[in-house]
Write a protein that holds these residues in place. Structure first.
Motif, PDB file in Angstrom:
ATOM      1  N   HIS A  25       0.803  -1.211   0.000  1.00 18.25           N
ATOM      2  CA  HIS A  25       0.000   0.000   0.000  1.00 18.25           C
ATOM      3  C   HIS A  25       0.845   1.275   0.000  1.00 18.25           C
ATOM      4  O   HIS A  25       0.433   2.297   0.507  1.00 18.25           O
ATOM      5  CB  HIS A  25      -0.962  -0.006   1.191  1.00 18.25           C
ATOM      6  N   ASN A  49      -9.470  -6.941  -7.770  1.00 14.72           N
ATOM      7  CA  ASN A  49      -8.690  -6.805  -6.545  1.00 14.72           C
ATOM      8  C   ASN A  49      -7.217  -6.840  -6.890  1.00 14.72           C
ATOM      9  O   ASN A  49      -6.837  -7.470  -7.867  1.00 14.72           O
ATOM     10  CB  ASN A  49      -9.012  -7.953  -5.580  1.00 14.72           C
ATOM     11  N   HIS A  51      -7.031  -3.495  -6.354  1.00 19.03           N
ATOM     12  CA  HIS A  51      -7.481  -2.126  -6.624  1.00 19.03           C
ATOM     13  C   HIS A  51      -8.108  -2.073  -8.003  1.00 19.03           C
ATOM     14  O   HIS A  51      -7.636  -2.738  -8.924  1.00 19.03           O
ATOM     15  CB  HIS A  51      -6.304  -1.133  -6.595  1.00 19.03           C
ATOM     16  N   TRP A  53      -8.933  -0.238 -11.597  1.00 21.32           N
ATOM     17  CA  TRP A  53      -8.233   0.664 -12.518  1.00 21.32           C
ATOM     18  C   TRP A  53      -9.253   1.254 -13.463  1.00 21.32           C
ATOM     19  O   TRP A  53     -10.138   0.543 -13.952  1.00 21.32           O
ATOM     20  CB  TRP A  53      -7.153  -0.077 -13.298  1.00 21.32           C
ATOM     21  N   GLU A  71      -5.446   4.429 -10.647  1.00 22.99           N
ATOM     22  CA  GLU A  71      -5.628   3.382  -9.654  1.00 22.99           C
ATOM     23  C   GLU A  71      -6.607   3.876  -8.605  1.00 22.99           C
ATOM     24  O   GLU A  71      -6.511   5.010  -8.129  1.00 22.99           O
ATOM     25  CB  GLU A  71      -4.293   3.038  -8.990  1.00 22.99           C
ATOM     26  N   MET A  73      -9.521   2.459  -5.254  1.00 21.83           N
ATOM     27  CA  MET A  73      -9.623   1.607  -4.075  1.00 21.83           C
ATOM     28  C   MET A  73     -10.078   0.209  -4.495  1.00 21.83           C
ATOM     29  O   MET A  73     -10.340  -0.049  -5.665  1.00 21.83           O
ATOM     30  CB  MET A  73     -10.615   2.216  -3.076  1.00 21.83           C
ATOM     31  N   SER A  74     -10.243  -0.676  -3.532  1.00 24.24           N
ATOM     32  CA  SER A  74     -10.673  -2.047  -3.835  1.00 24.24           C
ATOM     33  C   SER A  74     -12.173  -2.076  -4.132  1.00 24.24           C
ATOM     34  O   SER A  74     -12.929  -1.230  -3.648  1.00 24.24           O
ATOM     35  CB  SER A  74     -10.379  -2.970  -2.651  1.00 24.24           C
TER      36      SER A  74
END
Length: 130
Positions: A25, A49, A51, A53, A71, A73-74
Motif C-alpha cells: 500500500h 482486486n 485495486h 483501474w 488506480e 480503491m478495492s
C-alpha cells in the motif's frame, strides 16, 4: 517454554505479514503534494482486486487521444460506499481529480470524478471530501 517459542514465532509471522501489507500500500509512486484534473471518456474499468483501474481517453490537442490510467480503491471498499461495477461505463464522459504519477506517466491515484449528470463521486464513497 514451548508456549513462549510458539508465541514468538506467531509474533514474527504477524510482523512479516504486516510488513508486506505496508509495502503493498505504498504511495511512493504518486506525488502526494499535487492534484491535477483531466477530462476524458471512460475507455475501460477493471473492477479487480486489490485495486480497481479506470482507463480514460483524453484529447491531446493534436487531433488524437492519449490514454490515462487511474488506480482506485478495492471493489469491496467501493461497494460498501455505494459504487457498483457499472458506476462508470465505457463511453461515459468524466472529469477526474487525481494525484499524478511521479514519473510523469499519464495517470495517477484516482481521487474523485464528476459524471455527465453532475453527480460527484469520490474513492471514499459519496461526494468528494466525504
Amino acid at each position: 517454554m514451548r508456549h513462549t517459542f510458539s508465541a514468538r514465532l506467531f509474533a514474527l509471522a504477524v510482523m512479516v505479514a504486516s510488513g508486506s501489507a505496508v509495502a503493498h500500500h505504498s504511495f511512493a509512486m504518486f506525488d502526494m503534494s499535487s492534484q491535477k484534473t483531466v477530462a476524458g471518456t471512460v475507455k475501460k474499468v477493471q473492477w479487480t482486486n486489490p485495486h480497481i483501474w479506470i482507463w480514460i481517453d483524453v484529447a491531446n490537442g493534436k487531433g488524437g487521444t492519449e490514454v490515462y490510467g487511474f488506480e482506485g480503491m478495492s471493489p469491496n471498499f467501493l461497494e460498501r460506499r455505494g459504487w457498483k461495477r457499472t458506476t462508470l461505463k465505457p463511453g461515459d464522459a468524466i472529469t477526474v481529480l487525481y494525484r499524478p504519477l511521479r514519473d510523469g506517466t499519464n495517470g495517477g491515484m484516482f481521487l474523485s470524478t464528476k459524471l455527465p449528470d453532475g453527480t460527484a463521486l469520490s474513492m471514499g464513497g459519496g461526494k468528494p471530501g466525504d
